[in-house]
Design an enzyme around this catalytic site. Structure first.
Site: not given
Length: 376
Positions: A267, A305, A190, A93-97, A217, A310, A307, A336, A147
Site C-alpha cells: 500500500d 492507458c 520488525q 492499519d493499527s494506528g501505531g505508525f 519498519g 488518457c 483511464c 490515472h 506495533d
C-alpha cells in the site's frame, strides 16, 4: 458474513508468487496494491472509480478514523464499508505508525502510547487492546496488530528493544482480537535492517500464529538498497502459506522489486498524493504536468492507458487545470495514477503466472530508462 479468510498460491516464478486471498467480501488477486483511503476516502476519487481501476481492496487508517469521526460513530452508522460506500475488502492499519509520526506529546510505555491529537490536542491512549477494539468497530476485513515502528537509522539496541515490545504487543493483539470468523489478523515483523532481529521477530510471530504477516519498519528512510537487502531474506522467515504484506511501499520500482522478492501485498499514498501535486506515473517514468513543455501538447499523458485522463484529455488540458488549481486536475491525475499502479500489478500477476517475470521486469525498467515522450 458467510465464508472464511484464506490464501492460495497459484503460481511461482523465482521468489515471486501469484495467488488469491479469499474473504467473505470478495477475492483479492495477489500481488495486490491497496490504494490508501486514510479518512474513509481515497482522496479525489469516488469508490466506484477506485474499483474501476482494478483495485480489490482499500486501506483505512485507524489513527485518523478514531480521532474523526470516531470508530464508535462509524459503528453506529453500520461500519466502515457502508459508511464509505465500499463493499469489498478493507484492511485497517493499527494506528501505531501515525501515533509515532503525527501525534504530539506522546508517551510510550509497556501499556501503549498516550498522545495528543494532531487535530485538536485532545488526549488519547492507544494500546493493543484499544487498537483491536477500534478495528472491530470499523468492521475491517484485515486487522493489523498494534506495533511500534522506530525511525531509521537507529542503533541495534534501540531496534531490538522496540521489536521485542512489538512482539509482546502482538501477543496482546492476538488475545484481544479473539475469534472472529471471516476476519483476519496480521502480525507485523520488525527488526530494522538487522537480519538476526528480523529472524527473531518472525519466529515470535509465527509462534503466536496469524492469518498473514507484514514486513514492517521499512520505507521509513532507509533507502531502496537497504530495503531490498532486507527483502532478500525477510519474506523467507515467514510461513509459505500466508500472505506477506510490505507496509507503506511504494514507488513503482519498489513494488516490482518487492514482488520479485516474494511480497504479496503493498500500500502507499504515493499515487493519490502525486496526483494532487501534478505528478503522473507512466510507463516512461514520472511526468510533471506543471511543466511548460506540456501546455501545447495535444497527446495523451500515456497512450497505453485506458483511464479517463488518457482516453479523453490532452496533456495540454491536464497542464491547464493543474496550473489553474481546478479540482478536476486532482481527480483525473489520481485516477490515472491508480490505474497505472493497478495495470502494473495486473502485468506482474500475469508475468508470474506465465513464468515470464524476468522478461516483464526487464521491459518495465527499459520503459522507464527510455523516459517520457519527446516534446512536441
Amino acid at each position: 458474513m458467510d465464508g472464511k479468510f484464506g490464501f492460495t498460491v497459484q503460481a511461482r516464478d523465482g521468489q515471486a508468487r501469484q495467488g488469491v486471498i479469499s474473504t467473505p467480501r470478495g477475492e483479492i488477486r495477489t500481488p495486490a496494491f491497496m490504494p490508501v483511503g486514510t479518512a474513509a476516502t481515497v482522496k479525489a476519487m469516488m469508490p466506484e472509480s477506485v474499483r474501476a481501476t482494478g483495485a480489490d481492496i482499500l486501506l483505512g487508517n485507524t489513527y485518523h478514523l478514531m480521532l474523526r469521526p470516531t470508530a464508535e460513530r462509524i459503528a453506529a452508522l453500520g461500519g466502515l464499508h457502508r459508511f464509505m460506500n465500499w463493499d469489498r475488502p478493507i484492511l485497517t492499519d493499527s494506528g501505531g505508525f501515525q501515533v509515532m509520526s503525527l501525534a504530539s506529546l506522546r508517551k510510550l510505555t509497556e501499556e501503549g502510547v498516550r498522545f495528543s491529537s494532531h487535530i485538536d490536542g485532545s488526549k488519547h491512549m492507544l494500546t493493543p487492546e484499544r487498537s483491536m477494539e477500534i478495528q472491530r468497530l470499523l468492521g475491517s476485513d484485515i486487522v493489523m496488530c498494534f506495533d511500534e515502528c522506530p525511525a531509521l537509522p537507529a542503533t541495534d539496541a534501540v531496534v531490538a528493544a522496540s521489536m521485542q515490545l512489538s512482539m509482546r504487543w502482538a501477543q496482546r493483539s492476538r488475545d484481544a482480537f479473539g475469534d472472529r470468523p471471516g476476519h483476519a489478523l496480521f502480525g507485523i515483523m520488525q527488526g530494522g535492517v538487522n537480519r538476526d532481529l528480523r529472524e527473531e521477530s518472525a519466529a515470535a510471530l509465527t509462534g503466536i500464529g496469524f492469518d498473514g504477516y507484514a514486513v514492517g519498519g521499512l520505507a521509513v528512510g532507509e533507502g531502496q538498497e537497504a530495503m531490498f537487502g532486507v527483502l532478500d531474506y525477510a519474506p523467507g522467515f515467514l510461513p509459505e502459506d500466508r500472505p506477506r504484506y510490505l507496509m507503506g511501499v511504494g514507488k513503482p520500482d519498489d513494488i516490482v522489486g518487492a514482488v520479485e522478492r516474494g511480497i504479496d501485498m503493498m500500500d502507499c499514498v504515493l499515487p493519490s498524493r502525486s496526483g494532487r501535486t501534478g505528478q503522473g506515473w507512466t510507463r516512461g517514468g514520472q511526468v510533471n504536468l506543471r511543466n511548460a513543455r506540456h501546455k501545447d501538447d495535444p497527446r495523451p499523458l500515456d497512450a497505453e492507458c485506458a483511464c479517463p485522463a488518457c482516453r479523453s484529455y490532452s496533456r495540454s488540458y491536464l497542464h491547464h487545470v493543474i496550473k489553474a488549481d481546478e479540482i478536476i486536475g486532482s481527480m483525473l491525475l489520481t485516477w490515472h495514477n491508480l490505474q497505472y499502479y493497478q495495470d502494473l500489478m495486473d502485468g506482474l500477476r500475469g508475468a508470474v503466472a506465465a513464468g515470464r517475470l524476468a522478461e516483464f521486469v526487464a521491459g518495465f525498467h527499459a520503459g522507464r530508462a527510455a523516459g517520457d515522450i519527446e516534446p512536441v
